[in-house]
Design a protein around this motif. Structure first.
Motif, PDB file in Angstrom:
ATOM      1  N   LEU A  72      11.066   4.280  -4.238  1.00  0.00           N
ATOM      2  CA  LEU A  72      11.170   3.050  -4.935  1.00  0.00           C
ATOM      3  C   LEU A  72      10.236   1.656  -4.694  1.00  0.00           C
ATOM      4  N   GLY A  73       9.190   2.836  -4.018  1.00  0.00           N
ATOM      5  CA  GLY A  73       7.560   2.050  -4.384  1.00  0.00           C
ATOM      6  C   GLY A  73       7.307   0.692  -3.375  1.00  0.00           C
ATOM      7  N   ALA A  74       6.226  -0.050  -3.547  1.00  0.00           N
ATOM      8  CA  ALA A  74       6.528  -1.251  -2.778  1.00  0.00           C
ATOM      9  C   ALA A  74       6.680  -2.154  -2.796  1.00  0.00           C
ATOM     10  N   ARG A  75       6.942  -3.038  -1.600  1.00  0.00           N
ATOM     11  CA  ARG A  75       7.894  -4.057  -1.034  1.00  0.00           C
ATOM     12  C   ARG A  75       9.311  -4.411  -1.566  1.00  0.00           C
ATOM     13  N   VAL A  76       9.447  -3.345  -0.995  1.00  0.00           N
ATOM     14  CA  VAL A  76      11.251  -2.947  -0.763  1.00  0.00           C
ATOM     15  C   VAL A  76      11.921  -4.215   0.198  1.00  0.00           C
TER      16      VAL A  76
ATOM     17  N   HIS B 188       0.889  -1.851   0.005  1.00  0.00           N
ATOM     18  CA  HIS B 188       0.285   0.362   0.162  1.00  0.00           C
ATOM     19  C   HIS B 188       0.831   1.482   0.059  1.00  0.00           C
ATOM     20  N   GLY B 189       1.254   1.647  -1.129  1.00  0.00           N
ATOM     21  CA  GLY B 189       1.620   2.894  -1.028  1.00  0.00           C
ATOM     22  C   GLY B 189       0.761   4.172  -2.005  1.00  0.00           C
ATOM     23  N   LEU B 190      -0.019   4.229  -1.609  1.00  0.00           N
ATOM     24  CA  LEU B 190      -0.351   5.767  -2.317  1.00  0.00           C
ATOM     25  C   LEU B 190      -0.099   6.883  -1.646  1.00  0.00           C
TER      26      LEU B 190
END
Length: 278
Positions: A196-200, A175-177
């Motif tokens: 870097l976005g999600a699930r790093v 959930h990166g919004l």
């Protein structure tokens, strides 16, 4: 230059009116700079998953620009009307209308007001709807996707200098919004940032912070079990950046004393801006 074929350009011209401003007597297309910018927006929007017809409509509009600082928030009646309109459009799966409403809010009131008063409350309402009814996930997902596209329409700063913020989701966090909203708000403040976005993965996060040397590295998590996977001690000890965490997943967790915990979008913006501007 655009990475699309002449056939695609002809199709966009014929179906959506995304043609050149000039044609020779022999019918050859001559694209001007402004035509190319429209096509760039079309490529970006379709690449983000927007349906071609909706993307074409958005591409032909002027992109959202950073609002002047200090722009007033929405009045409560305006905010309520905007929330009602967006949720109604979401329930109808009307992506073009959601994009239009979101774009107007961003242009007219800026990211913080749009997020705090409309976008976030709408997402909460739609999430509750899904939880209560056990259906409607498609509504929630399309609403989130529309907001993502709208937030990414805020132009990044063209200035050079220090990377003010590196934003990242925790490992397994999808959930990166909220990070997209922070990034768009930082663009309005004319500071540089990357997401870097999600699930790093933990190792990737540490490597990126060491390589990019941001002024602030902020990690988002919405659940405690996800937040606990973030290597805070390693980040604090070796990165040189100010480390911050945000999201409900951090509530109640023991954190290193130097880790900052902004609780609102405005808090996070102030933290980043203060580090690069003093």
């Amino acid at each position: 230059m655009l990475g699309v074929s002449p056939v695609t350009l002809r199709t966009w011209d014929q179906r959506y009116g995304l043609g050149p401003s000039v044609r020779t007597r022999g019918g050859h297309r001559r694209y001007q700079d402004e035509d190319v910018e429209v096509l760039r927006r079309m490529v970006a929007l379709t690449g983000q998953g927007v349906a071609p017809a909706a993307a074409a409509e958005l591409a032909q509009r002027e992109p959202a620009r950073p609002h002047p600082r200090g722009r007033a928030q929405l009045r409560e009646d305006e905010a309520e009307s905007a929330r009602r309109g967006f949720v109604t459009a979401a329930k109808r799966l009307d992506e073009p209308l959601m994009l239009d409403l979101a774009g107007k809010l961003l242009t007219g009131h800026g990211v913080v007001a749009a997020w705090d008063q409309v976008f976030a409350p709408c997402l909460v309402e739609l999430g509750h709807m899904v939880a209560e009814r056990g259906r409607g996930v498609e509504v929630e997902h399309l609403a989130s996707s529309s907001l993502l596209h709208a937030l990414r329409s805020v132009p990044p700063t063209g200035s050079s200098g220090v990377l003010a913020a590196l934003l990242s989701c925790a490992p397994e966090e999808q959930h990166g919004l909220a990070l997209e909203a922070l990034g768009a708000a930082l663009s309005e403040e004319d500071v540089r940032w990357r997401n870097l976005g999600a699930r790093v993965p933990a190792r990737a996060l540490c490597d990126a912070v060491l390589r990019l040397r941001p002024a602030v590295a902020l990690v988002w998590a919405h659940r405690a079990d996800i937040a606990e996977q973030v290597p805070l001690a390693e980040l604090v000890a070796g990165s040189g950046a100010e480390i911050a965490v945000a999201g409900p997943g951090w509530a109640g967790l023991a954190l290193p004393s130097s880790v900052r915990t902004p609780h609102t979008l405005t808090d996070a913006i102030r933290l980043v801006v203060s580090r690069v501007r003093g």
